[in-house]
Each structure stands twice: as structure tokens, then as C-alpha cells.
Write a protein that holds these residues in place. Structure first.
Motif, PDB file in Angstrom:
ATOM      1  N   ALA A   1       0.855  -1.188   0.000  1.00 18.97           N
ATOM      2  CA  ALA A   1       0.000   0.000   0.000  1.00 18.97           C
ATOM      3  C   ALA A   1       0.889   1.235   0.000  1.00 18.97           C
ATOM      4  CB  ALA A   1      -0.909   0.000   1.224  1.00 18.97           C
ATOM      5  N   ALA A   2       0.381   2.303  -0.592  1.00 18.64           N
ATOM      6  CA  ALA A   2       1.152   3.547  -0.629  1.00 18.64           C
ATOM      7  C   ALA A   2       0.224   4.741  -0.484  1.00 18.64           C
ATOM      8  CB  ALA A   2       1.926   3.648  -1.942  1.00 18.64           C
ATOM      9  N   ASP A   3       0.808   5.830  -0.067  1.00 17.80           N
ATOM     10  CA  ASP A   3       0.130   7.123   0.029  1.00 17.80           C
ATOM     11  C   ASP A   3       0.821   8.049  -0.969  1.00 17.80           C
ATOM     12  OD1 ASP A   3      -1.360   9.275   0.904  1.00 17.80           O
ATOM     13  OD2 ASP A   3      -0.433   9.399   2.890  1.00 17.80           O
ATOM     14  N   THR A   4       0.157   9.094  -1.395  1.00 12.48           N
ATOM     15  CA  THR A   4       0.834  10.113  -2.189  1.00 12.48           C
ATOM     16  C   THR A   4       0.177  11.460  -1.932  1.00 12.48           C
ATOM     17  OG1 THR A   4       1.778  10.626  -4.363  1.00 12.48           O
ATOM     18  CG2 THR A   4      -0.537   9.912  -4.333  1.00 12.48           C
TER      19      THR A   4
ATOM     20  N   ILE B   1       1.679  -1.306  -7.041  1.00  7.14           N
ATOM     21  CA  ILE B   1       1.137  -1.432  -5.686  1.00  7.14           C
ATOM     22  C   ILE B   1      -0.240  -2.082  -5.735  1.00  7.14           C
ATOM     23  CG2 ILE B   1       2.459   0.539  -4.808  1.00  7.14           C
ATOM     24  CD1 ILE B   1      -0.136   2.187  -4.978  1.00  7.14           C
ATOM     25  N   ASP B   2      -0.644  -2.620  -4.587  1.00  7.50           N
ATOM     26  CA  ASP B   2      -1.948  -3.277  -4.490  1.00  7.50           C
ATOM     27  C   ASP B   2      -3.030  -2.329  -4.004  1.00  7.50           C
ATOM     28  OD1 ASP B   2      -1.172  -6.275  -4.842  1.00  7.50           O
ATOM     29  OD2 ASP B   2       0.343  -5.400  -3.527  1.00  7.50           O
ATOM     30  N   CYS B   3      -2.598  -1.283  -3.286  1.00  7.11           N
ATOM     31  CA  CYS B   3      -3.586  -0.439  -2.604  1.00  7.11           C
ATOM     32  C   CYS B   3      -3.067   0.985  -2.505  1.00  7.11           C
ATOM     33  CB  CYS B   3      -3.827  -1.022  -1.205  1.00  7.11           C
ATOM     34  SG  CYS B   3      -4.913  -0.060  -0.157  1.00  7.11           S
TER      35      CYS B   3
ATOM     36  N   MET C   1      -5.738   2.746 -13.008  1.00  8.91           N
ATOM     37  CA  MET C   1      -4.314   3.109 -13.103  1.00  8.91           C
ATOM     38  C   MET C   1      -3.402   2.038 -12.518  1.00  8.91           C
ATOM     39  SD  MET C   1      -4.647   7.116 -11.960  1.00  8.91           S
ATOM     40  CE  MET C   1      -5.918   8.171 -12.704  1.00  8.91           C
ATOM     41  N   GLY C   2      -3.979   1.051 -11.849  1.00  7.75           N
ATOM     42  CA  GLY C   2      -3.131  -0.015 -11.345  1.00  7.75           C
ATOM     43  C   GLY C   2      -3.552  -0.704 -10.076  1.00  7.75           C
TER      44      GLY C   2
ATOM     45  N   HIS D   1       3.970 -12.395  -7.287  1.00  9.71           N
ATOM     46  CA  HIS D   1       4.774 -11.648  -8.254  1.00  9.71           C
ATOM     47  C   HIS D   1       3.995 -10.428  -8.740  1.00  9.71           C
ATOM     48  CE1 HIS D   1       7.320 -15.128  -8.034  1.00  9.71           C
ATOM     49  NE2 HIS D   1       6.256 -15.861  -8.243  1.00  9.71           N
ATOM     50  N   GLY D   2       3.563  -9.648  -7.769  1.00 14.35           N
ATOM     51  CA  GLY D   2       2.681  -8.530  -8.051  1.00 14.35           C
ATOM     52  C   GLY D   2       3.161  -7.628  -9.172  1.00 14.35           C
ATOM     53  N   GLN D   3       4.422  -7.257  -9.133  1.00 16.14           N
ATOM     54  CA  GLN D   3       4.924  -6.272 -10.086  1.00 16.14           C
ATOM     55  C   GLN D   3       4.818  -6.739 -11.537  1.00 16.14           C
ATOM     56  OE1 GLN D   3       6.092  -6.867  -7.142  1.00 16.14           O
ATOM     57  NE2 GLN D   3       7.531  -5.328  -6.393  1.00 16.14           N
TER      58      GLN D   3
END
Lengths: 338, 338
Positions: B151-154, B173-175, B202-203, B234-236
Motif C-alpha cells: 500500500a502507498a500514500d501520495t 502497488i496493491d492499494c 491506473m493499477g 509476483h505482483g509487479q
């Protein structure tokens, strides 16, 4: 006790009837039917018969008996003034569908004396006083003999300029249904929970704050719990009211609900009044005003408002059935369940 | 399958560690401990052991081993640079506790190269990339061997100025956990549901939008459902990702939750990062990333954030137990039930 749990109690609304011109990023609707009592009645009629009290001029192009054909909306309280003009409003919504500007406002017949509540409506048990000057709301309420549950809306200009009248009104109603910004203004408090508590201290036993696409919150006064479960018929004079204060929040008397997540919003006009319509409609239908019934009523208001905003003017409400509303209520329940 | 339903999976956070000075209408807290990885770790540690990766200068007045004493926060990834200065932020909140101004921002060590992920952290299964440049987030993620759930924030400035890097990140990313205004900006869409759907395209398979005092919404991609229930290691590189698109909202993959109604808000700093901390902490604890687990995780995030904002800096989190969190989760369930 009378007024408790007896279904299909009478429901009266007083409010505006208008000729609206609405521009949104999705289009324009010219000279369409609008006004608070219209949206309220349409929404409430899915649940309960409605008694409409409102006034129009001779220029009004709409035949309300046709608009409400097949719905239990009693138009005995519709007054047509031959030498007056109908209320007109024109507004434009920005891209965010939240900010709007009033392009034109002609009060016309609304600037005259209020309509008379017909004799056969004076025994109404559930009452909604849609937004107008608190003085007019008081005059209209004064024509109802002994209502069980009175709800009202108000707005920023009356909070600022007619505070004495509004304070009097707040002591005579059971429920205030108000927008977020106006609740904060009325309470002079930025925190919404504290604002709601402060408004409880001003009179109403229930405060419902509408937050647009962010849903709503409802708070019920602790001291009002006994009364709300077993409503007093003499609301205006009941000494119980004067003892209401802004004591600390009882979590058991608080309800928070998101809006129905609507991807298609074409015209937000009437969302608040149809929210109130479904809410009061459900209460009148069940005849109950305990907290659980109020929670379900707020959820119905949320769902019906989501249909209102899906199309221009009354089209969003005109095209649905009670079954659609009930299905969406179950969807909302699922969407918020964890 | 590995990574599914096995409890207590490893959780890593990369983010800032800062010296904050915060002014709110309720007071001032000078030179207190702050930063995204700190709030995240404190919140997550109620649920799961946390691996912290961050960097400070020699001037940092806080002994993080004491700050996290008794909590399972592994500080192996804490890098102290003897010739650098610690990140500093000073901000002031207005009366509404929502608008804030940055009074001072000294990136200091954050403007240098990112910290190294220690070898023993490279097998981390759950990862949170707190807000920093997308390029740094990508570099840090590249050091993790085969994460299960990232997970990521931006924030607004990277959406505007580092869009290519951000687009690359979003595919890996997944989330995405993001604020309302930033979601609208990223999607170039005012309607939040449509914006969330566009971001799915977007992903990320899951988008969680934080709305501050108005709660949050979560949406999961339909095409992501199979994958999320049974995560691909192998998410990426997984081709499933490239097929994600912005198809119409499936109501079964949407969740809306109000904020916990907080009457006492002293300092909103860290609300978003502790929301993410509790959310990822719950997922890592259970080892599950199905939609029901994600819903409970969002509710935990909501509740823990409500404790964070009840006091300055970390005091709101430092004074509670997991039992307090669980009790408030039940209260939130009750508050939203109808």
C-alpha cells in the motif's frame, strides 16, 4: 399512548412551490417544477399520505393534481392567488456539484402572507416546516392543534438576521434538520458533534445534520429520550422542554450514516427536502419516533435523496417505486456493514 | 496458498521521522516527535510487529527505542546519519481543525538518498510506502523481494509534478490510500466514486479514500477480486494487473464508512498515517486481504485515527490499549447500524 406505534399517522408539509431553472455540468432544465414542499411531498408519498400547504400565483404552469397523480398527496392546502406570481429560482452548480450560485430569485407570492392551513388539516400529527422565515414557520405551526412530532429546516440568513424568531421556533419543534455549515453557524462551533449538542440545548430533542455527499449525523437529547419514546401531545408548552440542556454526548443517542455512494449525480436540487420527506414519511407511516425508528428514517431519507439527485427536477423520484427504495436501503446497509 | 490466512505476517513501513511543532486552537506542541513512519508504527503495533525503515540526523532528540518500549517495533532499519539534520515540520491548524498552513518545512535528511532496507527486512510481506516522492517509493519497494500486499500514500505535489514516476508506482502497488482532494486531482474527476474507479484503472486493485471527519470509502477492482483473495507473489510482473480497467462499480466491492464522531479533537496530525497503520496492522495480523478483512481493517483505521487526534503528537495513541480500540470498534459498529 396515542401517537406511538399507530401506523399511517397524518403528515403535513408547509413549504415553497417554485418554477426552477437549473444549470449543472450535465445540462439545463428550464422552468421546471421545484420548491421544498414539492420535493418533500413526492418523497414522503412513497411512505405515507401527505397534506401539502403552499401557495402559487395564477401564472403557475403546472397542474399539481397531475404531477401527483396516483400519489396520496392532498392538495386541499394549495392556495392559488389570482393576482400574484409564483416563486421563481434559477441556480447554477459548479463542476463539483456542491457549490452553487443563485442566478435569479423572485420571491413573488412567498413575500406575501402565508397560506392558511385548512380546517381539516389542523389535526395533523407529523409536521414538516420547510425552510422559510422562522416567523412564518411559527405562524404556520400555530395553526396546527397539537402535533406529535414537528420537524423544521432553516438556513444561514435566518440564523444571522432572525435569531430571536428562530430561538422561539427551536423551543417549539421536536427535530431540526439542517445543513452542516448552518449547524456550525447556529451553534458557533466548528466541531460538528459539539455543534449538534449545543443545538439540542436550544430546544429540539433531535438534531439531524445533513452533510451532502458525506452523509448525515443524528443526535437525540438524553433528556428527550423518555419523551420521544412516548410523545407528549402538548409539545409547545411541555415543561420537559425547558429542562433540555447540552449535556455530554450519550453514544447510544448518536447515529452516523454515509451518503449513498452515487456515481451519477445530475442535479442536487431538492436533495435536502426529499431527505426530509422520506424521513418524516417513514415516521408517519410507522407512527413511531423512538431512536431506532429515527435511524431507519434517516437511512430512508439518504436513499431517497440519492434517487432525487440522479436526474433533473422530479424525474429521479417520478421514475421509481417503493420497491426500488427498499432495495437500495438494503444495499446501503450492506455498503456500510463491517 | 502462502500469504493467505496465515496470521502475523511481516509488516514493513518506510516513511518520515520528524521533529514537529504544531499549533491548534487547543494549544501548541513544540519539537515533538512526528513523521509518517512514527504514527504508522505506533498504530500498527497494536495489531502486528512492525519493521520501521527511516532516517534521522544526529540532532534527533528522541530515543526511539524508548518511544516504542514495550511495542513490537523493530528499529533495525533506523538509520542515523551523523552529519545530517533531522526532518522538521511546523504547522498551524485553523479553528475548523481541517485547514492547516505549513509554517516551516526543513527536509534536511529527507532530501538525501533514502535509507537502505536491511537484509533481514527484504522478505517483508506487507509493505506501506508512506508519502514521499514516487521515485523514492519505487526505490524502496525495489528492495523488497516479493511482497504480498503493498500500500502507498501520495500527495498533490507528486500528482502534479512527478506524474510519470507516480504512474509507474501505481502499477506496482496493491492499494492506494489517498486523501479526497488528491483522489479527485489524480483522477481529474469531481465525483468521488468515479474518481475511485478511474484510479483503479491506473493499477492498484484497492483504492481507499480518506475524507477526514467525513470518513472514508474503499473500492476494489472486480478484476482484482480473484487475485486479492489469493494473492499472487509476483505482483509487479503479474499480467493480471495490466488487464485492470475502470469498469462500472460493483456494489459488492464498495465500502463506505463515516468517521468516528469525535467531539474532542486536539491535533489532527498523524490521523492519515495512523489510519494506514491500523489498517495494514490488522491485515498483517490476520494475513488476509479479502474484501471483508479489508472492511474491518478500514474500520480499525478509522477508530485508531480517532484516538490519534484526541491529543497532541503521539499522546493519544500512547495512552490506549488494544482493548480500548476493540471497544471503540464495537461502538462504531453500533453508531452506524440501522
Amino acid at each position: 399512548m396515542e401517537g406511538r406505534g399507530r401506523g399511517n399517522m397524518s403528515l403535513l408539509v408547509t413549504g415553497s412551490i417554485g418554477i426552477d431553472t437549473i444549470k449543472t455540468p450535465y445540462g439545463e432544465s428550464r422552468d421546471c417544477l421545484g420548491g421544498s414542499s414539492i420535493y418533500f411531498s413526492m418523497a414522503a408519498s412513497f411512505f405515507s399520505p401527505v397534506r401539502l400547504v403552499g401557495v402559487i400565483g395564477a401564472d403557475c404552469p403546472f397542474d399539481l393534481s397531475k404531477v401527483f397523480a396516483g400519489r396520496k398527496v392532498d392538495l386541499t392546502g394549495l392556495e392559488v392567488r389570482p393576482h400574484s406570481k409564483t416563486f421563481r429560482w434559477a441556480g447554477s452548480y459548479r463542476d463539483n456539484m456542491d457549490d452553487r450560485t443563485t442566478d435569479c430569485l423572485e420571491l413573488n407570492v412567498l413575500a406575501e402572507h402565508p397560506p392558511t392551513v385548512p380546517a381539516q388539516f389542523r389535526d395533523s400529527e407529523f409536521v414538516f416546516l420547510a425552510n422559510t422565515t422562522p416567523k412564518l414557520q411559527l405562524e404556520l405551526l400555530g395553526q396546527i392543534e397539537s402535533p406529535t412530532f414537528v420537524a423544521a429546516d432553516t438556513m444561514n440568513c435566518w440564523i444571522q438576521d432572525r435569531r430571536d424568531d428562530l430561538n422561539t421556533l427551536l423551543k417549539k419543534i421536536d427535530c431540526l434538520i439542517i445543513n452542516e455549515d448552518e449547524a456550525k453557524m447556529l451553534a458557533a462551533e466548528f466541531n460538528l458533534i459539539k455543534a449538534a449538542e449545543k443545538i439540542l440545548g436550544m430546544g429540539p430533542g433531535v438534531v439531524i445534520i445533513k452533510k451532502g455527499e458525506s452523509g448525515s449525523i443524528m443526535i437525540q437529547s438524553d433528556s428527550n429520550v423518555a419523551r420521544a419514546s412516548s410523545p407528549c401531545k402538548h409539545g409547545q408548552a411541555c415543561p420537559e422542554r425547558s429542562r433540555r440542556d447540552g449535556r455530554a454526548t450519550n453514544i447510544n443517542r448518536l447515529f452516523v450514516l454515509p451518503a449513498y455512494p452515487a456515481a451519477d449525480v445530475k442535479d442536487p436540487t431538492g436533495a435536502g427536502d426529499s431527505f426530509a420527506g422520506a424521513l418524516l414519511g417513514h415516521l408517519a407511516q410507522t407512527g413511531k419516533i423512538d431512536f431506532d425508528s429515527l435511524k431507519t428514517a434517516v437511512a430512508y431519507g439518504t436513499v431517497v435523496a440519492s434517487f432525487t439527485i440522479s436526474d433533473f427536477s422530479l424525474q429521479g423520484l417520478a421514475s421509481i417505486t417503493k420497491n426500488d427504495i427498499d432495495k437500495r436501503l438494503e444495499t446501503l446497509r450492506k455498503l456500510t456493514d463491517f
